[in-house]
Design a protein around this motif. Structure first.
Motif, PDB file in Angstrom:
ATOM      1  N   ASP A 100     -34.765 -40.973-100.913  1.00  0.00           N
ATOM      2  CA  ASP A 100     -34.489 -39.988 -99.868  1.00  0.00           C
ATOM      3  C   ASP A 100     -32.995 -39.689 -99.797  1.00  0.00           C
ATOM      4  N   GLY A 101     -32.158 -40.683-100.105  1.00  0.00           N
ATOM      5  CA  GLY A 101     -30.724 -40.453-100.139  1.00  0.00           C
ATOM      6  C   GLY A 101     -30.314 -39.498-101.235  1.00  0.00           C
ATOM      7  N   TYR A 102     -30.934 -39.622-102.391  1.00  0.00           N
ATOM      8  CA  TYR A 102     -30.652 -38.720-103.508  1.00  0.00           C
ATOM      9  C   TYR A 102     -31.013 -37.282-103.128  1.00  0.00           C
ATOM     10  N   GLY A 103     -32.195 -37.116-102.535  1.00  0.00           N
ATOM     11  CA  GLY A 103     -32.609 -35.775-102.123  1.00  0.00           C
ATOM     12  C   GLY A 103     -31.677 -35.190-101.078  1.00  0.00           C
ATOM     13  N   ALA A 104     -31.250 -36.032-100.130  1.00  0.00           N
ATOM     14  CA  ALA A 104     -30.335 -35.559 -99.091  1.00  0.00           C
ATOM     15  C   ALA A 104     -29.000 -35.149 -99.682  1.00  0.00           C
ATOM     16  N   CYS A 105     -28.510 -35.912-100.656  1.00  0.00           N
ATOM     17  CA  CYS A 105     -27.225 -35.574-101.278  1.00  0.00           C
ATOM     18  C   CYS A 105     -27.347 -34.308-102.122  1.00  0.00           C
ATOM     19  N   MET A 106     -28.458 -34.153-102.823  1.00  0.00           N
ATOM     20  CA  MET A 106     -28.689 -32.928-103.582  1.00  0.00           C
ATOM     21  C   MET A 106     -28.679 -31.721-102.658  1.00  0.00           C
ATOM     22  N   GLY A 107     -29.342 -31.838-101.514  1.00  0.00           N
ATOM     23  CA  GLY A 107     -29.378 -30.730-100.575  1.00  0.00           C
ATOM     24  C   GLY A 107     -28.030 -30.460 -99.930  1.00  0.00           C
ATOM     25  N   ALA A 108     -27.325 -31.541 -99.572  1.00  0.00           N
ATOM     26  CA  ALA A 108     -26.055 -31.395 -98.848  1.00  0.00           C
ATOM     27  C   ALA A 108     -25.011 -30.657 -99.665  1.00  0.00           C
ATOM     28  N   PHE A 109     -25.041 -30.821-101.000  1.00  0.00           N
ATOM     29  CA  PHE A 109     -24.025 -30.207-101.851  1.00  0.00           C
ATOM     30  C   PHE A 109     -24.629 -29.263-102.891  1.00  0.00           C
ATOM     31  N   ASN A 110     -25.860 -28.813-102.611  1.00  0.00           N
ATOM     32  CA  ASN A 110     -26.535 -27.834-103.466  1.00  0.00           C
ATOM     33  C   ASN A 110     -26.581 -28.287-104.922  1.00  0.00           C
ATOM     34  N   GLY A 111     -26.805 -29.581-105.127  1.00  0.00           N
ATOM     35  CA  GLY A 111     -26.932 -30.133-106.474  1.00  0.00           C
ATOM     36  C   GLY A 111     -25.616 -30.443-107.156  1.00  0.00           C
ATOM     37  N   GLU A 112     -24.503 -30.163-106.488  1.00  0.00           N
ATOM     38  CA  GLU A 112     -23.190 -30.428-107.076  1.00  0.00           C
ATOM     39  C   GLU A 112     -22.677 -31.796-106.637  1.00  0.00           C
ATOM     40  N   ASN A 113     -21.497 -32.200-107.149  1.00  0.00           N
ATOM     41  CA  ASN A 113     -20.926 -33.496-106.811  1.00  0.00           C
ATOM     42  C   ASN A 113     -20.681 -33.604-105.311  1.00  0.00           C
ATOM     43  N   GLY A 114     -20.911 -34.778-104.757  1.00  0.00           N
ATOM     44  CA  GLY A 114     -20.667 -35.002-103.343  1.00  0.00           C
ATOM     45  C   GLY A 114     -21.164 -36.366-102.929  1.00  0.00           C
ATOM     46  N   ALA A 115     -21.012 -36.662-101.650  1.00  0.00           N
ATOM     47  CA  ALA A 115     -21.432 -37.953-101.112  1.00  0.00           C
ATOM     48  C   ALA A 115     -22.028 -37.762 -99.724  1.00  0.00           C
ATOM     49  N   ILE A 116     -22.957 -38.623 -99.386  1.00  0.00           N
ATOM     50  CA  ILE A 116     -23.578 -38.567 -98.067  1.00  0.00           C
ATOM     51  C   ILE A 116     -23.765 -39.970 -97.512  1.00  0.00           C
ATOM     52  N   VAL A 117     -23.808 -40.046 -96.197  1.00  0.00           N
ATOM     53  CA  VAL A 117     -24.395 -41.189 -95.495  1.00  0.00           C
ATOM     54  C   VAL A 117     -25.561 -40.624 -94.711  1.00  0.00           C
ATOM     55  N   ILE A 118     -26.724 -41.207 -94.900  1.00  0.00           N
ATOM     56  CA  ILE A 118     -27.887 -40.778 -94.138  1.00  0.00           C
ATOM     57  C   ILE A 118     -28.293 -41.924 -93.224  1.00  0.00           C
ATOM     58  N   ALA A 119     -28.388 -41.636 -91.949  1.00  0.00           N
ATOM     59  CA  ALA A 119     -28.772 -42.631 -90.954  1.00  0.00           C
ATOM     60  C   ALA A 119     -29.891 -42.063 -90.102  1.00  0.00           C
ATOM     61  N   GLY A 120     -31.096 -42.453 -90.423  1.00  0.00           N
ATOM     62  CA  GLY A 120     -32.268 -42.057 -89.660  1.00  0.00           C
ATOM     63  C   GLY A 120     -32.970 -43.318 -89.193  1.00  0.00           C
TER      64      GLY A 120
END
Length: 292
Positions: A100-120
């Protein structure tokens, strides 16, 4: 026959599916129960198939074999669970599975390089650089997932028991929890034997609500979760991330509790995890290679 793509974002509390056509137009969307594969691959598949079927009905799709599915699921980082899930039969044209983290990061940066913290319900930090992912945390409740709603709820139950035993001051929040269990200590203990992450996470809205009213216990718990989330943010920064999207039901509401240093690293996500899962549906984004 027309081709359709479906993105699925599945966590410990809910599973969301979104179907688009070849032009990227949303034609169906649905939400069902838990799709954390560590809670049972059959249960997760049942929730996923139910969500996809409901979304497909909205779109007027009767043949599910025309749908390519990208799955961004909690628990997918555990290889044995990933393999067990992917060994199940399915009716779809193509299915790819990552976290789910991978999917969230893909969405957050439209498939480009980036980083996320997901807290649900849970939590994870992830960096994507040129197709390679580095993950910190996210090793599932109760041994990991600090900053998520389940750990917050677990801490709340622990502190409520301490308040009951006069080992800490009671508060409106601890009184609320005790009343939730009919003022019966044995009921809390019995409940804990089978409680799932989402069961602990159900208390997070009340924690936020009472923290706004300056309840001491609620504020203590929120600050503890904020500290956990900040640890993930700063950990990603040490790995080279300069822009980090903070996502999830807890993450989106806890920004004000973070330090200015952590807040300065945050950017708004471009899209959600379902958008990331839809990007996954267009290719092979499997976390592990299939042996068959």
């Amino acid at each position: 026959m027309a081709n359709f793509f479906c993105g699925v974002d599945g966590g410990g509390t809910s599973c969301r599916a979104r179907i688009v056509n070849d032009n990227g137009t949303v034609v169906g969307e649905a939400k069902t129960g838990s799709a954390n594969i560590l809670l049972g691959v059959e249960l997760a598949m049942s929730s996923i198939q139910s969500a996809i079927t409901q979304a497909a009905e909205q779109a007027g799709i009767t043949d599910l074999s025309c749908i390519s599915v990208g799955l961004a699921l909690a628990g997918a980082e555990q290889k044995s669970a990933w393999l067990a899930f992917m060994s199940q039969p399915h009716p779809y044209q193509h299915m790819t599975l990552n976290t789910d983290g991978y999917g969230a990061c893909m969405g957050a940066f439209n498939g480009e390089n980036g980083a996320i913290v997901i807290a649900g319900t849970g939590s994870v930090g992830i960096v994507l650089q040129n197709g390679q992912q580095v993950v910190i945390g996210g090793r599932e409740f109760p041994i990991s997932d600090q900053g998520g709603g389940a750990v917050m709820g677990l801490r709340l139950i622990q502190q409520t028991l301490l308040a009951h035993d006069d080992l800490r001051p009671s508060s409106a929040l601890s009184d609320y929890v005790f009343a939730h269990f009919n003022n019966d200590l044995d009921e809390i203990v019995s409940w804990s034997k089978t409680a799932k992450p989402r069961d602990y996470g159900q208390f997070s809205p009340k924690i936020f609500e009472l923290a706004m009213q300056r309840d001491a216990l609620a504020m203590e718990l929120l600050q503890g979760s904020a500290d956990d989330i900040e640890r993930l943010i700063l950990g990603l920064a040490r790995k080279g991330a300069s822009q980090i999207a903070l996502m999830g039901s807890i993450g989106e509401r806890i920004v004000a509790w973070l330090s200015p240093a952590a807040q300065s690293l945050l950017v708004e996500p471009k899209a959600d995890a379902m958008a990331g899962a839809l990007l996954m549906a267009h290719g092979n984004h499997n976390l592990y290679p299939l042996s068959r």
